[in-house]
Design an enzyme around this catalytic site. Structure first.
Site, PDB file in Angstrom:
ATOM      1  N   SER A  88       0.867  -1.181   0.000  1.00 44.49           N
ATOM      2  CA  SER A  88       0.000   0.000   0.000  1.00 44.49           C
ATOM      3  C   SER A  88       0.903   1.229   0.000  1.00 44.49           C
ATOM      4  O   SER A  88       1.734   1.393   0.901  1.00 44.49           O
ATOM      5  CB  SER A  88      -0.885  -0.033   1.247  1.00 44.49           C
ATOM      6  OG  SER A  88      -1.664   1.128   1.325  1.00 44.49           O
ATOM      7  N   LYS A 139      -1.372  -1.137  -4.163  1.00 40.03           N
ATOM      8  CA  LYS A 139      -2.535  -0.284  -3.873  1.00 40.03           C
ATOM      9  C   LYS A 139      -2.020   1.137  -3.735  1.00 40.03           C
ATOM     10  O   LYS A 139      -1.077   1.386  -2.986  1.00 40.03           O
ATOM     11  CB  LYS A 139      -3.187  -0.771  -2.579  1.00 40.03           C
ATOM     12  CG  LYS A 139      -3.996   0.243  -1.791  1.00 40.03           C
ATOM     13  CD  LYS A 139      -4.863  -0.475  -0.733  1.00 40.03           C
ATOM     14  CE  LYS A 139      -5.043   0.344   0.529  1.00 40.03           C
ATOM     15  NZ  LYS A 139      -5.894  -0.328   1.536  1.00 40.03           N
ATOM     16  N   LYS A 171      -3.011   5.055  -2.745  1.00 35.88           N
ATOM     17  CA  LYS A 171      -3.981   5.960  -2.145  1.00 35.88           C
ATOM     18  C   LYS A 171      -4.294   7.030  -3.180  1.00 35.88           C
ATOM     19  O   LYS A 171      -3.390   7.503  -3.883  1.00 35.88           O
ATOM     20  CB  LYS A 171      -3.391   6.599  -0.892  1.00 35.88           C
ATOM     21  CG  LYS A 171      -3.168   5.612   0.249  1.00 35.88           C
ATOM     22  CD  LYS A 171      -4.475   5.235   0.915  1.00 35.88           C
ATOM     23  CE  LYS A 171      -4.262   4.322   2.100  1.00 35.88           C
ATOM     24  NZ  LYS A 171      -5.511   3.879   2.711  1.00 35.88           N
ATOM     25  N   ASP A 205      -7.274   3.222  -3.333  1.00 38.88           N
ATOM     26  CA  ASP A 205      -8.047   3.388  -2.094  1.00 38.88           C
ATOM     27  C   ASP A 205      -8.262   4.879  -1.867  1.00 38.88           C
ATOM     28  O   ASP A 205      -7.298   5.636  -1.744  1.00 38.88           O
ATOM     29  CB  ASP A 205      -7.272   2.772  -0.915  1.00 38.88           C
ATOM     30  CG  ASP A 205      -8.035   2.848   0.405  1.00 38.88           C
ATOM     31  OD1 ASP A 205      -9.179   3.342   0.419  1.00 38.88           O
ATOM     32  OD2 ASP A 205      -7.477   2.393   1.437  1.00 38.88           O
ATOM     33  N   GLU A 243     -11.278   0.994  -3.672  1.00 36.74           N
ATOM     34  CA  GLU A 243     -11.626   0.832  -2.257  1.00 36.74           C
ATOM     35  C   GLU A 243     -12.228   2.114  -1.683  1.00 36.74           C
ATOM     36  O   GLU A 243     -11.662   3.188  -1.840  1.00 36.74           O
ATOM     37  CB  GLU A 243     -10.363   0.422  -1.488  1.00 36.74           C
ATOM     38  CG  GLU A 243     -10.563   0.175  -0.002  1.00 36.74           C
ATOM     39  CD  GLU A 243      -9.300  -0.389   0.656  1.00 36.74           C
ATOM     40  OE1 GLU A 243      -8.489  -1.052  -0.024  1.00 36.74           O
ATOM     41  OE2 GLU A 243      -9.123  -0.138   1.864  1.00 36.74           O
ATOM     42  N   ASP A 265     -14.267  -0.763   2.811  1.00 40.14           N
ATOM     43  CA  ASP A 265     -13.387  -0.858   3.977  1.00 40.14           C
ATOM     44  C   ASP A 265     -14.139  -0.222   5.161  1.00 40.14           C
ATOM     45  O   ASP A 265     -14.879  -0.913   5.869  1.00 40.14           O
ATOM     46  CB  ASP A 265     -12.061  -0.139   3.651  1.00 40.14           C
ATOM     47  CG  ASP A 265     -11.104   0.010   4.827  1.00 40.14           C
ATOM     48  OD1 ASP A 265     -11.476  -0.331   5.956  1.00 40.14           O
ATOM     49  OD2 ASP A 265      -9.962   0.484   4.636  1.00 40.14           O
ATOM     50  N   LYS A 291     -10.648  -5.897   7.884  1.00 38.67           N
ATOM     51  CA  LYS A 291      -9.597  -5.707   8.883  1.00 38.67           C
ATOM     52  C   LYS A 291     -10.217  -6.204  10.173  1.00 38.67           C
ATOM     53  O   LYS A 291     -11.199  -5.604  10.652  1.00 38.67           O
ATOM     54  CB  LYS A 291      -9.249  -4.228   9.019  1.00 38.67           C
ATOM     55  CG  LYS A 291      -8.676  -3.624   7.746  1.00 38.67           C
ATOM     56  CD  LYS A 291      -8.471  -2.133   7.920  1.00 38.67           C
ATOM     57  CE  LYS A 291      -7.972  -1.533   6.625  1.00 38.67           C
ATOM     58  NZ  LYS A 291      -7.957  -0.061   6.674  1.00 38.67           N
ATOM     59  N   GLY A 349      -4.829  -3.574   6.392  1.00 40.43           N
ATOM     60  CA  GLY A 349      -4.066  -3.268   7.598  1.00 40.43           C
ATOM     61  C   GLY A 349      -4.214  -1.803   7.948  1.00 40.43           C
ATOM     62  O   GLY A 349      -4.776  -1.024   7.174  1.00 40.43           O
TER      63      GLY A 349
END
Ligand code: OSB
Ligand code: MG
Length: 370
Positions: free
Chosen positions: A136, A162, A164, A189, A214, A239, A263, A291
């Site tokens: 990530s 992934k 952001k 995400d 996400e 999420d 998670k 995570g």
């Protein structure tokens, strides 16, 4: 009779090696809460409640968790020998506060493992021996820095990247990354940075063959996500919105997502995570383990969650020495083969907890005895 006679809470601050930037803010030093339960026969269980310091990802913070654990949850476990399931049932009248509950439930799983002489992996009936991991990457301003980092992570074996995104780091970023890495297993995400008013941007992102998007919309929304999913082909992964089995069931029924980033800390329960695994199997929904830059104890439990059968995409499990100067467990979490972490099959946590590191990094402490 076996019972918990001592309950301790350590609020610790671990130095991180880098700043992780998201649409909700930056994570610099990582504060987290370690829970320790001691039985009258000497058995010890550790758990970790790892909210962010501020209520920017979910409503809970380090401060709320300390209050809930010390004032409401410790009195429930003290003097008893509860199974994780019994703990979930006995605390179900306390609304929300899931991350707080999670620290205690994990300590009870670790105790269960020792009382039954069975690894947590076996208690979960997990058939895997290792879990695949992805990387990530937080918001970065430099395109070349981002591409260099992606290249490095691919070479290290990470199975998925992934990125952001936020309204000032979206289409241009993804367009560039896709041009450089046409076949990369890539997802984004948004941490709730968009609304349905941004449909044009979301449809533009839909063109880049993303594995999933996400949490694009509201942190507590499932209705708008369902409206969005029918307009884009990229699978929506929820999420923040999925904080329980019931939330998962309703989101699936509405068609709000095709994938859930589970998670266990956010759900607040490994027990409930197992129920969501069954629900996903029945409904053909794919799961994966995310995570929150937790320290080693919560990260160890992430490995066990990721070992469940419906967890089908690479997990966000940070390797200890990539994020922390010093982790609280040993051996540190590391790859056993390229892009793979081994699932421990030992009695207890599966790792040794380094209490001297916990004490060295402690900034607050609470204890209740019976
Ligand atoms: O949205 O998945 C998220 C970290 C903190 C809070 C929320 C999130 C994250 C991450 C980190 O994305 C991913 C990881 O721990 O590997
Ligand atoms: Mg997320």
């Amino acid at each position: 009779m076996i019972k918990v006679v001592k309950a301790e809470l350590f609020h610790i601050r671990l130095a991180t090696k880098f700043v992780f930037k998201t649409s909700f803010g930056e994570i610099k030093n990582r504060d987290t809460i370690i829970v320790k339960l001691t039985l009258n026969n000497g058995i010890v269980g550790y758990g970790e409640s790892a909210p962010l310091s501020e209520p920017v990802y979910l409503e809970e913070s380090i401060g709320t968790c300390k209050h809930i654990i010390n004032d409401f949850l410790f009195p429930i476990v003290l003097g008893n020998n509860l199974t994780p399931k019994e703990f979930v049932e006995k605390t179900s009248h306390f609304r929300g506060n899931r991350i707080a509950k999670y620290g205690i439930e994990c300590a009870l799983w670790m105790i269960r493992s020792q009382l039954k002489s069975k690894s947590i992996k076996k208690l979960l009936n997990s058939k895997r021996t290792s879990v695949c991991i992805g990387e990530s990457i937080g918001l970065l301003d430099s395109q070349s820095e981002r591409n260099e980092l992606i290249k490095k992570r691919i070479n290290q074996g990470y199975k998925r990247i992934k990125l952001k995104i936020s309204p000032d780091h979206d289409v241009e970023v993804i367009k560039n990354v896709r041009k450089t890495f046409p076949n990369l297993s890539l997802m984004v995400d948004a941490n709730s940075a968009y609304s349905l008013k941004d449909i044009d941007v979301l449809k533009e992102l839909d063109k880049y063959n993303l594995l999933m998007i996400e949490q694009p919309l509201g942190f507590d929304d499932i209705i708008d996500h369902a409206k969005l999913q029918v307009q884009i082909k990229t699978p929506i992964c929820l999420d923040e919105s999925i904080v329980s089995y019931e939330h998962a069931r309703k989101a699936i029924e509405l068609g709000a997502c095709k994938i859930i980033n589970v998670k266990p800390g956010r759900i607040g329960s490994l027990y409930e995570t197992i129920r969501i695994n069954k629900l996903a199997k029945k409904n053909n929904i794919k799961l994966w383990c995310g995570g929150m830059l937790e320290a080693g104890i919560a990260n160890a439990f992430n490995i066990y969650a990721a070992s469940l059968s419906e967890f089908k995409y690479p997990a966000d499990i940070f390797l200890s020495n990539k994020i922390f100067e010093q982790d609280i467990i040993s051996p540190i979490i590391d790859m056993k083969a390229k892009g793979e972490i081994e699932i421990p099959d030992k009695i207890g946590l599966g790792f040794k907890v380094n209490e001297e590191v916990i004490i060295k990094n402690k900034i607050d402490y609470m204890i209740v005895t019976s």
